[in-house]
Design a protein around this motif. Sequence first.
Motif, mmCIF file in Angstrom:
data_model
loop_
_atom_site.group_PDB
_atom_site.id
_atom_site.type_symbol
_atom_site.label_atom_id
_atom_site.label_comp_id
_atom_site.label_asym_id
_atom_site.label_seq_id
_atom_site.Cartn_x
_atom_site.Cartn_y
_atom_site.Cartn_z
ATOM 1 N N GLU A 113 14.507 90.453 28.500
ATOM 2 C CA GLU A 113 14.606 91.444 27.433
ATOM 3 C C GLU A 113 16.010 91.515 26.861
ATOM 4 O O GLU A 113 16.211 91.584 25.637
ATOM 5 C CB GLU A 113 14.187 92.836 27.944
ATOM 6 N N PHE A 123 16.826 88.363 24.915
ATOM 7 C CA PHE A 123 16.208 88.401 23.588
ATOM 8 C C PHE A 123 17.052 89.211 22.604
ATOM 9 O O PHE A 123 17.294 88.777 21.473
ATOM 10 C CB PHE A 123 14.807 89.001 23.686
ATOM 11 N N LEU A 159 13.263 81.241 25.222
ATOM 12 C CA LEU A 159 12.310 82.296 25.602
ATOM 13 C C LEU A 159 10.960 82.053 24.948
ATOM 14 O O LEU A 159 10.849 81.294 23.972
ATOM 15 C CB LEU A 159 12.819 83.673 25.139
ATOM 16 N N PHE A 185 9.240 83.935 22.655
ATOM 17 C CA PHE A 185 9.730 85.039 21.826
ATOM 18 C C PHE A 185 8.649 86.060 21.476
ATOM 19 O O PHE A 185 8.952 87.238 21.285
ATOM 20 C CB PHE A 185 10.382 84.480 20.558
ATOM 21 N N TYR A 199 8.534 89.431 23.271
ATOM 22 C CA TYR A 199 9.656 90.369 23.280
ATOM 23 C C TYR A 199 9.950 91.021 21.937
ATOM 24 O O TYR A 199 10.725 91.984 21.883
ATOM 25 C CB TYR A 199 10.912 89.656 23.799
ATOM 26 N N ASP A 225 12.619 92.144 13.887
ATOM 27 C CA ASP A 225 12.611 91.067 14.878
ATOM 28 C C ASP A 225 11.713 89.916 14.431
ATOM 29 O O ASP A 225 12.069 88.731 14.555
ATOM 30 C CB ASP A 225 12.107 91.573 16.234
ATOM 31 N N ILE A 278 12.934 86.031 13.907
ATOM 32 C CA ILE A 278 12.398 84.969 14.767
ATOM 33 C C ILE A 278 11.536 84.004 13.958
ATOM 34 O O ILE A 278 11.519 82.794 14.208
ATOM 35 C CB ILE A 278 11.602 85.568 15.941
#
Length: 536
Positions: free
Chosen positions: A325, A328, A355, A357, A360, A366, A370
């Motif tokens: 976490e 991230f 990760l 992704f 998370y 976010d 990403i």
Amino acid sequence: MCKLAAANQNVFKNYDSFRNSKEYLSEFVITNKKEDKWKNIFSNKSFKEIELFLKTIPINTSDQMIQKMIFEILVSKKTFDRNLINADDDKILFESLINKLFDTGRLNEIELVYSQTSELESNSFILKKMIEGNLLRNRHAEACKILQKVNQDPVIFGKIMIICNIINNKFDEAKLGLQLLKEQNQPGDIFFIDLAFALMSDKDISESSDLKKNLDQVKELNPILMSSLQFADISPNFEQIEKLSTSGLLFLLSNPSVDTELKIFCSEMLIKQGRINVDMLSEAYQLSSFDEKEIQKAESLYKSLSPVRARPLLYQSIIRENKPELKFRKIIALLKISINDNLLPEISNLVGDLLDFENYVNNHEDTIIISKMFQSKKKFIEARSILNKFYVSPKSDVRNLAIDISEFLLTNKIDYYSFENQLEKVNNSKSIESTFTKKVIMLLIDELDLNQNLYEKLLNAEITDSIKSTDIKNFFLASKLSDEKDLFNSLFLLFNIVGDKNLTQLNLMQTYSVLTILKNLGLEDEYKQLASRILI
């Protein structure tokens, strides 16, 4: 630092090296490509026109595609109209081309040019460039050996002669040269003279406050001065390297006396230019020194630091972090500050596989970041999937449009039904105000085969933009010149539009002008590379 130290020590490539003419030095060729798309770029052009074109080449641009194009033009087969260019003009053109090779860090290529003909055996100009190139690659003995081949005119080679005498412990000769240099009383020589005398002393001059104070008055660095600073174990400052050419950046990257933050700046510039790889950027980021508390508090601390220091802190913290976490959140922070400096694709390659992704992301912002990361890595399925986690219209729809076009550029395939639905959502939201959305629509129109449904949706789209008259003029010129396949004037215009800016920083009309030139000239790879970057 083995990779960084080798950054400017590239070995010769398997070039098919030859000259197009035994008579004209400017017609040198150094390329392993058989195509000759640039062959006629200077046909029917006068010396003044070509000279102005070469001056316009944006050698300091941070854009990889433009840097590659410049290199191809410089080393390719070229022909000139000899009714318009005499022998004296040819000499100037040859020197201009060699200067551009030098400034763009193509030092081995200059040696290849020299090796092609005996006509250059005692040419002072190219020999000086080869000496400076060897100094920048820390090949000091070779640099001084080349000096023996030239007529050692103090006006041309004075500082080089002094440095070589110091290297070879010929201090009396060096002091005599410095005295002659002092008598010439040229601006900017005072610091070099003081530094050279200091190098011949037994004192540790790396901490000399007087020298460092005088160095701050120096606004531009040349190869001789940079080498001298390395001998003295003194680092230049940020102001002096900010506009340094590629050859200088490569030298500083492998120079142990240069401050760490300056090395990182050089690394980031060089990776954007396509001159070093991601592994070397990773190595540069790990040069910065941080204590354990700073590493642990990286997510909050980085905001108080400059980007060139914040990125290494976050990166070091990311690779040490064991809690997914926290890892991230730090990756999100690193990606965000990388977007601002046009480093997203490069940073994505550093952290994009660390990760899973989707597990998370916890908000819309976010998912956008990403998604951009995946798109830059050409992972289009993942880029779309992550958007659905916290879908927000129309921003998620715009990102989906960008992903679709980006994938189409790579695969030439698209789901038109899904694409039309996304476009309709964007139209209905009246969201076509952001520059990014306008560029997506522009590329949609430019690249896709439009059916009736798409035409209707685009006809209903309202796009406003404040456009300068110069940009409008340049667009019509770009369209006309490139449609007529006028390679010379099209590229002259493109270089004027771009300047030293990154291509993603251009406004809508400037971007479309550049894309129009690339497309109409058949420069498909360059078009796709720019378009893909715009869409991130």
